[in-house]
Design a protein around this motif. Sequence first.
Motif, PDB file in Angstrom:
ATOM      1  N   ALA A  49       0.858  -1.199   0.000  1.00  0.00           N
ATOM      2  CA  ALA A  49       0.000   0.000   0.000  1.00  0.00           C
ATOM      3  C   ALA A  49       0.888   1.240   0.000  1.00  0.00           C
ATOM      4  N   PRO A  50       0.436   2.325  -0.634  1.00  0.00           N
ATOM      5  CA  PRO A  50       1.225   3.567  -0.575  1.00  0.00           C
ATOM      6  C   PRO A  50       1.173   4.203   0.806  1.00  0.00           C
ATOM      7  N   LEU A  51       2.245   4.890   1.158  1.00  0.00           N
ATOM      8  CA  LEU A  51       2.267   5.576   2.459  1.00  0.00           C
ATOM      9  C   LEU A  51       1.177   6.649   2.538  1.00  0.00           C
ATOM     10  N   SER A  52       0.863   7.264   1.391  1.00  0.00           N
ATOM     11  CA  SER A  52      -0.113   8.359   1.412  1.00  0.00           C
ATOM     12  C   SER A  52      -1.476   7.871   1.895  1.00  0.00           C
ATOM     13  N   SER A  53      -1.937   6.738   1.373  1.00  0.00           N
ATOM     14  CA  SER A  53      -3.257   6.255   1.812  1.00  0.00           C
ATOM     15  C   SER A  53      -3.190   5.717   3.245  1.00  0.00           C
ATOM     16  N   THR A  54      -2.022   5.171   3.623  1.00  0.00           N
ATOM     17  CA  THR A  54      -1.865   4.696   5.006  1.00  0.00           C
ATOM     18  C   THR A  54      -1.912   5.877   5.968  1.00  0.00           C
ATOM     19  N   ARG A  55      -1.254   6.967   5.601  1.00  0.00           N
ATOM     20  CA  ARG A  55      -1.312   8.174   6.431  1.00  0.00           C
ATOM     21  C   ARG A  55      -2.757   8.659   6.557  1.00  0.00           C
ATOM     22  N   ALA A  56      -3.473   8.667   5.437  1.00  0.00           N
ATOM     23  CA  ALA A  56      -4.864   9.146   5.459  1.00  0.00           C
ATOM     24  C   ALA A  56      -5.718   8.260   6.370  1.00  0.00           C
ATOM     25  N   THR A  57      -5.485   6.947   6.325  1.00  0.00           N
ATOM     26  CA  THR A  57      -6.245   6.027   7.180  1.00  0.00           C
ATOM     27  C   THR A  57      -5.904   6.266   8.651  1.00  0.00           C
ATOM     28  N   LEU A  58      -4.592   6.414   8.939  1.00  0.00           N
ATOM     29  CA  LEU A  58      -4.172   6.623  10.338  1.00  0.00           C
ATOM     30  C   LEU A  58      -4.807   7.891  10.908  1.00  0.00           C
ATOM     31  N   LEU A  59      -4.956   8.915  10.053  1.00  0.00           N
ATOM     32  CA  LEU A  59      -5.531  10.179  10.538  1.00  0.00           C
ATOM     33  C   LEU A  59      -6.991  10.035  10.939  1.00  0.00           C
ATOM     34  N   THR A  60      -7.638   8.955  10.486  1.00  0.00           N
ATOM     35  CA  THR A  60      -9.039   8.728  10.874  1.00  0.00           C
ATOM     36  C   THR A  60      -9.134   7.942  12.183  1.00  0.00           C
ATOM     37  N   HIS A  61      -7.967   7.451  12.682  1.00  0.00           N
ATOM     38  CA  HIS A  61      -7.968   6.641  13.906  1.00  0.00           C
ATOM     39  C   HIS A  61      -7.801   7.539  15.132  1.00  0.00           C
ATOM     40  N   PRO A  62      -8.254   7.078  16.291  1.00  0.00           N
ATOM     41  CA  PRO A  62      -8.085   7.878  17.509  1.00  0.00           C
ATOM     42  C   PRO A  62      -6.653   7.762  18.049  1.00  0.00           C
ATOM     43  N   LEU A  63      -5.692   8.311  17.287  1.00  0.00           N
ATOM     44  CA  LEU A  63      -4.276   8.243  17.680  1.00  0.00           C
ATOM     45  C   LEU A  63      -3.774   9.633  18.028  1.00  0.00           C
ATOM     46  N   GLU A  64      -2.753   9.675  18.920  1.00  0.00           N
ATOM     47  CA  GLU A  64      -2.080  10.942  19.183  1.00  0.00           C
ATOM     48  C   GLU A  64      -1.223  11.283  17.952  1.00  0.00           C
ATOM     49  N   PRO A  65      -1.010  12.576  17.681  1.00  0.00           N
ATOM     50  CA  PRO A  65      -0.195  12.941  16.503  1.00  0.00           C
ATOM     51  C   PRO A  65       1.186  12.273  16.494  1.00  0.00           C
ATOM     52  N   TYR A  66       1.847  12.187  17.674  1.00  0.00           N
ATOM     53  CA  TYR A  66       3.183  11.582  17.692  1.00  0.00           C
ATOM     54  C   TYR A  66       3.131  10.094  17.317  1.00  0.00           C
ATOM     55  N   GLN A  67       1.990   9.447  17.614  1.00  0.00           N
ATOM     56  CA  GLN A  67       1.865   8.028  17.250  1.00  0.00           C
ATOM     57  C   GLN A  67       1.820   7.859  15.730  1.00  0.00           C
ATOM     58  N   ILE A  68       1.179   8.799  15.059  1.00  0.00           N
ATOM     59  CA  ILE A  68       1.128   8.741  13.594  1.00  0.00           C
ATOM     60  C   ILE A  68       2.534   8.950  13.027  1.00  0.00           C
ATOM     61  N   THR A  69       3.269   9.906  13.601  1.00  0.00           N
ATOM     62  CA  THR A  69       4.655  10.149  13.161  1.00  0.00           C
ATOM     63  C   THR A  69       5.489   8.876  13.300  1.00  0.00           C
ATOM     64  N   HIS A  70       5.424   8.245  14.475  1.00  0.00           N
ATOM     65  CA  HIS A  70       6.253   7.064  14.720  1.00  0.00           C
ATOM     66  C   HIS A  70       5.813   5.885  13.838  1.00  0.00           C
ATOM     67  N   THR A  71       4.511   5.726  13.644  1.00  0.00           N
ATOM     68  CA  THR A  71       4.031   4.602  12.828  1.00  0.00           C
ATOM     69  C   THR A  71       4.502   4.752  11.380  1.00  0.00           C
ATOM     70  N   LEU A  72       4.348   5.957  10.825  1.00  0.00           N
ATOM     71  CA  LEU A  72       4.784   6.165   9.439  1.00  0.00           C
ATOM     72  C   LEU A  72       6.292   5.998   9.314  1.00  0.00           C
ATOM     73  N   SER A  73       7.014   6.415  10.340  1.00  0.00           N
ATOM     74  CA  SER A  73       8.466   6.257  10.321  1.00  0.00           C
ATOM     75  C   SER A  73       8.848   4.771  10.316  1.00  0.00           C
ATOM     76  N   LEU A  74       8.150   3.987  11.126  1.00  0.00           N
ATOM     77  CA  LEU A  74       8.406   2.534  11.127  1.00  0.00           C
ATOM     78  C   LEU A  74       8.118   1.931   9.750  1.00  0.00           C
ATOM     79  N   LEU A  75       7.007   2.363   9.144  1.00  0.00           N
ATOM     80  CA  LEU A  75       6.633   1.803   7.841  1.00  0.00           C
ATOM     81  C   LEU A  75       7.652   2.182   6.773  1.00  0.00           C
TER      82      LEU A  75
END
Length: 290
Positions: free
Chosen positions: A228-254
């Motif tokens: 999957a592209p990172l762009s759509s994964t980022r868009a999906t993560l933004l719909t989840h109840p996550l803290e902003p830093y969690q999105i940063t770390h998750t995308l960095s891991l990916l």
Amino acid sequence: MILVTGVSGALGGLVYRGLSELEDLAVVPGTRTADGGTARRIDFDDPESLRAGFAGVDVLVMISAGYAEDDVVLTRHGAVAEAAAEAGIRHVIYTSLAASGERTTLAVPHRWTESRLTRSPFTTTVLRNGLYAELLGALSSQAAAEAAETGVFSAAYGTGRMSVVARQDLADVTVRVAAESDRALTAGTPGPHAGRTYELEGVTALGGADIADLLTKHHGTPITYHPAPLSSTRATLLTHPLEPYQITHTLSLLSNTAAGFLESTHTDLPGLLGTAPRPVHDLVVPGAAD
Ligand SMILES: NC(=O)c1ccc[n+]([C@@H]2O[C@H](COP(=O)([O-])OP(=O)(O)OC[C@H]3O[C@@H](n4cnc5c(N)ncnc54)[C@H](OP(=O)(O)O)[C@@H]3O)[C@@H](O)[C@H]2O)c1
């Protein structure tokens, strides 16, 4: 005496239980939510709790408290180093991040903490923990559930792999290092782990295609991997109840996985475990036998 922090957490709990089984050692649990029983209240965000909680401790097992923005983590880990020095703690064991994670955003507070601890009067052991197999399982769980319906496992791992380790293996190594360090101090020596940094990378690397294979075996129907592209994964993560830093770390891991950086080539894990690391497939895809 050994004090383990974060004992209501997964790793801290396993380490505390492992050490408690060793009858020659005095071990106390530390947690933010001590309820007046045997546990001491240890909240890295409350220096007063550290001053009182570290009294009489020889060996501190400092479980990283990384779930916050970096500035918060640096402040809380710095407070632990300061309070440990003031309390006369003789040895600190810190659970850090393995070398393969060097380029991830997660590395910043870990490497800062390692550096901060070395500027202290106590000796240290740095346990550079590999990425938990349980973490890869959590990162993959939603896509795995969808794959059971669609036959397609879609995740942003590219063609890369992540070397992963069972959390219990990391706990077992921590128990060994803490026990041997405490016994050595009692015998009047710094022990074999003082000043050491250990890389505890997993010996099994898994990527999207491997997980699709595990899902295929588990469900008994063919499941294929589509990166999957990172762009759509980022868009999906933004719909989840996550803290902003969690999105940063998750995308960095990916992105680090896709770049191939999270597949390790060196580990001290088997040597410190004294046995082969635990199988991990079942921890990534529950029900998938190794
Ligand atoms: N290697 C990896 O793959 C990986 C993955 C995720 C996280 N980590 C790091 O490894 C650590 C342990 O992992 P885990 O699986 O045990 O996480 P966990 O189950 O979420 O436990 C984390 C524990 O850290 C303690 N903590 C949080 N804030 C704290 C504070 N302000 N002061 C003192 N303690 C605090 C808490 O314990 P109490 O409630 O008992 O105080 C919490 O339960 C995490 O905190 C994180 O830094 C590593």
